[in-house]
Design a protein around this motif. Structure first.
Motif, short mmCIF file in Angstrom:
data_model
loop_
_atom_site.label_atom_id
_atom_site.label_comp_id
_atom_site.label_asym_id
_atom_site.label_seq_id
_atom_site.Cartn_x
_atom_site.Cartn_y
_atom_site.Cartn_z
N GLY A 196 0.80 -1.21 0.00
CA GLY A 196 0.00 0.00 0.00
C GLY A 196 0.83 1.26 0.00
O GLY A 196 0.51 2.23 -0.70
N MET A 197 1.92 1.27 0.77
CA MET A 197 2.75 2.48 0.88
C MET A 197 3.66 2.68 -0.31
O MET A 197 3.79 3.80 -0.82
CB MET A 197 3.57 2.42 2.18
CG MET A 197 2.76 2.56 3.45
SD MET A 197 3.80 2.73 4.93
CE MET A 197 4.73 1.20 4.89
N VAL A 198 4.30 1.61 -0.77
CA VAL A 198 5.30 1.74 -1.83
C VAL A 198 4.68 1.57 -3.21
O VAL A 198 4.94 2.34 -4.13
CB VAL A 198 6.43 0.70 -1.62
CG1 VAL A 198 7.42 0.75 -2.77
CG2 VAL A 198 7.13 0.94 -0.29
N MET A 199 3.84 0.56 -3.38
CA MET A 199 3.27 0.27 -4.69
C MET A 199 1.92 0.95 -4.90
O MET A 199 1.34 0.82 -5.98
CB MET A 199 3.10 -1.26 -4.83
CG MET A 199 4.42 -2.03 -4.72
SD MET A 199 4.18 -3.82 -4.50
CE MET A 199 3.17 -4.20 -5.92
N LYS A 200 1.42 1.64 -3.88
CA LYS A 200 0.11 2.33 -3.96
C LYS A 200 -0.99 1.37 -4.37
O LYS A 200 -1.90 1.71 -5.13
CB LYS A 200 0.19 3.50 -4.94
CG LYS A 200 1.33 4.47 -4.69
CD LYS A 200 1.26 5.08 -3.29
CE LYS A 200 2.42 6.07 -3.07
NZ LYS A 200 2.43 6.60 -1.68
N MET A 201 -0.91 0.16 -3.86
CA MET A 201 -1.90 -0.87 -4.20
C MET A 201 -3.05 -0.80 -3.20
O MET A 201 -2.84 -0.77 -1.98
CB MET A 201 -1.24 -2.26 -4.16
CG MET A 201 -2.15 -3.40 -4.59
SD MET A 201 -1.32 -5.02 -4.52
CE MET A 201 -0.10 -4.82 -5.82
#
Length: 250
Positions: free
Chosen positions: A165-170
């Motif tokens: 969620g934080m890095v890949m904005k998934m």
């Protein structure tokens, strides 16, 4: 078991036979003792094990993201997390936590009871040592290690989502979709089978070392150290063997 040292094979045979007899004719005393051991052996391990699993999932997701981003395959990070965490990392990690926490405690407790002759006193009173002392602890290991493993699988997958969620904005919905894309129920079953096997191994090692203590507090500390080291070694070897059969069908 009382005055002479017991062999590991004899301990396992007596333990399994007593467990079957006890389960066929359960009593309220057994139920109460099992609940006490569940709390002592497993419930107290949940917070620390969950935190370790959470961070392990986060770190593993970070490593996978860094490597797979180079080939443009970051979307398979969740599915890889499912396989690696469920089948390998979490079952072994939880077993090692139990080895450091619960195996040492049980070994020291049984060793202290041997040195103080509490076990001899129980035997003199006509109490079956195996069913009274060992079976509740054995069931505590067999019940709680798989349960804690399931809890830690979810904790580890949550850690993986924090990274995604934080890095890949998934989004969470996408994470769950990719997580279960190609996922198999067999992974969970494998984790439970491994955890049950690990529970049997670490419990019997703790019983074997604790009951064979005879010569005071120094031997208790030596037995505790040996049981933890032995449990760690046996768990890692057992995992390698089970994984080899699982992946190669040998």
């Amino acid at each position: 078991m009382i005055s002479t040292k017991i062999s590991y094979l004899r301990l396992v045979v007596e333990l399994l036979a007593s467990t079957v007899r006890t389960l066929l004719r359960p009593s309220s005393v057994l139920f109460d003792n099992v609940i006490v051991q569940i709390r002592s052996i497993g419930v107290g391990a949940i917070p620390a094990a969950s935190l370790i699993a959470l961070t392990a999932g986060f770190v593993l997701a970070l490593v996978l993201e860094l490597q797979l981003s180079q080939i443009g395959k970051v979307e398979i990070v969740p599915s890889l997390l499912w396989i690696i965490l469920t089948e390998q990392v979490v079952p072994v990690g939880v077993a090692l936590i139990f080895a450091g926490r619960s195996v040492s405690a049980v070994t020291a407790e049984l060793g202290s009871m041997q040195v103080s002759e509490e076990i001899k006193a129980l035997f003199t009173m006509g109490i079956d040592i195996t069913s009274y002392l060992l079976v509740p602890r054995f069931l505590g290991f067999q019940i709680m290690l798989p349960i804690v493993t399931l809890v830690c699988i979810y904790a580890a997958l949550t850690g993986g989502w924090l990274l995604c969620g934080m890095v890949m904005k998934m989004s969470l919905a996408d994470y769950i979709y990719y997580l279960f894309d190609g996922a198999s129920f067999w992974s969970v079953l494998i984790a439970l089978v491994k955890s049950a096997l690990f529970a049997f191994l670490v419990a019997t090692i703790a019983f074997y070392k604790g009951l064979n203590v005879r010569n005071g507090s120094r031997e208790i500390s030596e037995a505790t150290t040996q049981s933890v080291v032995g449990a760690v070694i046996v768990v890692t070897i057992a995992n390698a063997v089970v994984t080899s059969f699982q992946l190669t069908g040998l």
